[in-house]
Design a protein around this motif. Structure first.
Motif, PDB file in Angstrom:
ATOM      1  N   ARG A  19       0.841  -1.196   0.000  1.00 36.84           N
ATOM      2  CA  ARG A  19       0.000   0.000   0.000  1.00 36.84           C
ATOM      3  C   ARG A  19       0.872   1.240   0.000  1.00 36.84           C
ATOM      4  O   ARG A  19       1.745   1.393   0.844  1.00 36.84           O
ATOM      5  N   PRO A  20       0.617   2.142  -0.933  1.00 36.89           N
ATOM      6  CA  PRO A  20       1.385   3.389  -0.933  1.00 36.89           C
ATOM      7  C   PRO A  20       0.968   4.253   0.253  1.00 36.89           C
ATOM      8  O   PRO A  20      -0.148   4.131   0.754  1.00 36.89           O
ATOM      9  N   PRO A  21       1.871   5.106   0.723  1.00 37.68           N
ATOM     10  CA  PRO A  21       1.513   5.979   1.843  1.00 37.68           C
ATOM     11  C   PRO A  21       0.472   7.001   1.407  1.00 37.68           C
ATOM     12  O   PRO A  21       0.414   7.379   0.232  1.00 37.68           O
ATOM     13  N   PRO A  22      -0.349   7.453   2.353  1.00 38.67           N
ATOM     14  CA  PRO A  22      -1.341   8.471   1.997  1.00 38.67           C
ATOM     15  C   PRO A  22      -0.665   9.801   1.670  1.00 38.67           C
ATOM     16  O   PRO A  22       0.480  10.044   2.058  1.00 38.67           O
ATOM     17  N   LEU A  36       9.862  10.910   0.171  1.00 39.72           N
ATOM     18  CA  LEU A  36      10.921  10.517  -0.730  1.00 39.72           C
ATOM     19  C   LEU A  36      10.777   9.016  -1.008  1.00 39.72           C
ATOM     20  O   LEU A  36      10.862   8.205  -0.101  1.00 39.72           O
ATOM     21  N   PHE A  37      10.500   8.684  -2.257  1.00 37.13           N
ATOM     22  CA  PHE A  37      10.385   7.303  -2.685  1.00 37.13           C
ATOM     23  C   PHE A  37      11.728   6.891  -3.264  1.00 37.13           C
ATOM     24  O   PHE A  37      12.249   7.546  -4.165  1.00 37.13           O
ATOM     25  N   MET A  38      12.313   5.812  -2.735  1.00 35.24           N
ATOM     26  CA  MET A  38      13.610   5.345  -3.174  1.00 35.24           C
ATOM     27  C   MET A  38      13.422   4.004  -3.876  1.00 35.24           C
ATOM     28  O   MET A  38      12.846   3.080  -3.306  1.00 35.24           O
ATOM     29  N   ASP A  65      13.320  11.910   6.987  1.00 36.92           N
ATOM     30  CA  ASP A  65      13.017  10.614   7.594  1.00 36.92           C
ATOM     31  C   ASP A  65      11.732  10.038   6.999  1.00 36.92           C
ATOM     32  O   ASP A  65      11.268   8.988   7.401  1.00 36.92           O
ATOM     33  N   ARG A  66      11.177  10.714   6.032  1.00 35.09           N
ATOM     34  CA  ARG A  66       9.958  10.256   5.344  1.00 35.09           C
ATOM     35  C   ARG A  66      10.357   9.545   4.043  1.00 35.09           C
ATOM     36  O   ARG A  66      10.170  10.071   2.958  1.00 35.09           O
ATOM     37  N   GLN A 119       5.304   1.375   5.070  1.00 35.77           N
ATOM     38  CA  GLN A 119       4.413   2.501   5.282  1.00 35.77           C
ATOM     39  C   GLN A 119       5.132   3.527   6.139  1.00 35.77           C
ATOM     40  O   GLN A 119       6.033   3.194   6.897  1.00 35.77           O
ATOM     41  N   LEU A 120       4.743   4.763   6.058  1.00 34.42           N
ATOM     42  CA  LEU A 120       5.322   5.801   6.932  1.00 34.42           C
ATOM     43  C   LEU A 120       4.679   5.731   8.291  1.00 34.42           C
ATOM     44  O   LEU A 120       3.594   5.371   8.498  1.00 34.42           O
TER      45      LEU A 120
END
Length: 163
Positions: A17-20, A27-29, A117-118, A162-163
């Protein structure tokens, strides 16, 4: 793009599940398999993401359907650029700095980990039958063409946390 994938005989598989959507940038790595990785991530998320680029051609940058942010490979300058982009919104970074056909990660820069940190790690892979969608030498702008030349191509995007 989401409408073009089935037209060309391909499919997009999304796992996890992608974060909301958040008020500050995420930051997507992800690993860097083809030039289309940030685009596949954008479609999987269903929202706009800016792609960090290092050395793609100006033509590829102009043809890109998503926003790009060019970096210089000067650490101090790039730190400021990435921080500014994260303040604007979500950002995708392929820290390997180059595409790789192999099923493993290349050595990569840890600069992104010092800025926020996100961070959401994303596994990206493609399934093809004949043509590699990664141009080893030559024009990277041809990557999408080679991907869609395969009869039943598939792109897999897996959100690992997830964050």
């Amino acid at each position: 793009m989401p409408y073009l994938i089935p037209v060309f005989g391909g499919k997009l598989v999304v796992r996890g599940r992608p974060p909301p959507l958040a008020t500050t940038g995420v930051l997507f790595m992800c690993a860097h398999r083809t030039l289309m990785d940030p685009l596949a991530l954008t479609v999987a998320l269903g929202r706009r993401v800016t792609a960090v680029i290092y050395s793609i051609s100006r033509l590829s940058e102009l043809l890109s359907p998503i926003r790009t942010a060019r970096l210089s490979r000067v650490r101090e300058v790039d730190t400021g650029h990435i921080a500014a982009e994260l303040a604007w919104g979500d950002l995708v970074v392929c820290p390997e700095g180059t595409t790789c056909r192999e099923p493993f990660l290349l050595r990569f820069s840890m600069l992104f980990a010092k800025l926020t940190d996100r961070i959401v790690p994303v596994a990206i892979d493609y399934k093809v039958g004949f043509f590699h969608p990664t141009t080893a030498t030559g024009w990277k702008v041809m990557d999408p063409l080679f991907f869609f030349m395969n009869p039943r191509s598939a792109y897999e995007v897996t959100f690992l946390s997830q964050l």
